[in-house]
Design a protein around this motif. Sequence first.
Motif, mmCIF file in Angstrom:
data_model
loop_
_atom_site.group_PDB
_atom_site.id
_atom_site.type_symbol
_atom_site.label_atom_id
_atom_site.label_comp_id
_atom_site.label_asym_id
_atom_site.label_seq_id
_atom_site.Cartn_x
_atom_site.Cartn_y
_atom_site.Cartn_z
ATOM 1 N N GLY A 34 0.827 -1.187 0.000
ATOM 2 C CA GLY A 34 0.000 0.000 0.000
ATOM 3 C C GLY A 34 0.866 1.242 0.000
ATOM 4 N N ARG A 35 0.235 2.384 -0.138
ATOM 5 C CA ARG A 35 0.973 3.651 -0.164
ATOM 6 C C ARG A 35 1.711 3.901 1.143
ATOM 7 N NH1 ARG A 35 -2.848 8.143 -3.083
ATOM 8 N NH2 ARG A 35 -2.926 7.144 -5.098
ATOM 9 N N VAL A 36 1.064 3.603 2.254
ATOM 10 C CA VAL A 36 1.685 3.847 3.562
ATOM 11 C C VAL A 36 2.924 2.980 3.730
ATOM 12 C CG1 VAL A 36 1.341 3.687 6.056
ATOM 13 C CG2 VAL A 36 -0.495 4.554 4.598
ATOM 14 N N ASP A 37 2.830 1.706 3.339
ATOM 15 C CA ASP A 37 3.981 0.804 3.459
ATOM 16 C C ASP A 37 5.141 1.270 2.586
ATOM 17 O OD1 ASP A 37 2.705 -0.843 5.276
ATOM 18 O OD2 ASP A 37 1.870 -2.134 3.692
ATOM 19 N N ARG A 38 4.837 1.724 1.382
ATOM 20 C CA ARG A 38 5.910 2.213 0.504
ATOM 21 C C ARG A 38 6.560 3.461 1.082
ATOM 22 N NH1 ARG A 38 2.802 2.086 -5.081
ATOM 23 N NH2 ARG A 38 1.571 3.405 -3.760
ATOM 24 N N LYS A 56 8.809 2.368 3.919
ATOM 25 C CA LYS A 56 10.037 1.741 3.414
ATOM 26 C C LYS A 56 10.997 2.799 2.889
ATOM 27 C CE LYS A 56 8.436 -2.617 1.637
ATOM 28 N NZ LYS A 56 8.278 -3.406 0.443
ATOM 29 N N LYS A 57 10.452 3.742 2.155
ATOM 30 C CA LYS A 57 11.274 4.772 1.520
ATOM 31 C C LYS A 57 11.983 5.640 2.542
ATOM 32 C CE LYS A 57 10.983 8.406 -1.953
ATOM 33 N NZ LYS A 57 10.120 9.082 -2.914
ATOM 34 N N TYR A 58 11.288 6.000 3.610
ATOM 35 C CA TYR A 58 11.858 6.916 4.593
ATOM 36 C C TYR A 58 12.326 6.215 5.865
ATOM 37 C CZ TYR A 58 10.208 10.424 1.423
ATOM 38 O OH TYR A 58 10.007 11.183 0.293
ATOM 39 N N GLY A 59 12.350 4.888 5.858
ATOM 40 C CA GLY A 59 12.930 4.130 6.965
ATOM 41 C C GLY A 59 12.114 4.136 8.238
ATOM 42 N N LEU A 60 10.856 4.430 8.165
ATOM 43 C CA LEU A 60 10.005 4.428 9.344
ATOM 44 C C LEU A 60 9.511 3.016 9.599
ATOM 45 C CD1 LEU A 60 7.947 7.620 8.531
ATOM 46 C CD2 LEU A 60 9.953 7.445 9.985
ATOM 47 N N LYS A 61 9.353 2.683 10.855
ATOM 48 C CA LYS A 61 8.883 1.339 11.196
ATOM 49 C C LYS A 61 7.479 1.427 11.732
ATOM 50 C CE LYS A 61 13.414 -0.325 11.949
ATOM 51 N NZ LYS A 61 14.017 -1.509 11.698
ATOM 52 N N ASP A 62 6.721 0.386 11.524
ATOM 53 C CA ASP A 62 5.346 0.331 12.003
ATOM 54 C C ASP A 62 5.361 0.040 13.493
ATOM 55 O OD1 ASP A 62 2.656 0.126 12.320
ATOM 56 O OD2 ASP A 62 2.399 -1.621 11.014
ATOM 57 N N ALA A 63 4.771 0.908 14.267
ATOM 58 C CA ALA A 63 4.741 0.747 15.717
ATOM 59 C C ALA A 63 3.858 -0.407 16.134
ATOM 60 C CB ALA A 63 4.262 2.033 16.377
ATOM 61 N N ASN A 64 2.900 -0.773 15.312
ATOM 62 C CA ASN A 64 1.964 -1.848 15.637
ATOM 63 C C ASN A 64 2.422 -3.217 15.130
ATOM 64 O OD1 ASN A 64 0.256 0.027 16.789
ATOM 65 N ND2 ASN A 64 -0.790 0.412 14.841
#
Length: 87
Positions: A69-73, A76-84
């Motif tokens: 999805g857009r959020v996952d991309r 990934k692009k900006y190196g953020l990790k999903d807190a959940n």
Amino acid sequence: MKQGIHPEYHPVVFLDSATGFKFLSGSTKGSSETTEWEDGNTYPLIRVEISSDSHPFYTGKQKFTQADGRVDRFNKKYGLKDANAAK
């Protein structure tokens, strides 16, 4: 059908400007340009920018987007990790 309200269909040659591919089809559209078709008859010529001969879907050159999805991309692009996400 009511008489006199529907446009007349006539044979027209469509020319794909990108590839030079021509095809004969019925249309209500007219043109001042004409071309001679393979059967020896002259038909109006209508130039189109894209047809089945040059469209990426039909040529097999279509680019597929990622399944993410857009959020996952974005993450990934900006190196953020999903807190959940499960650890």
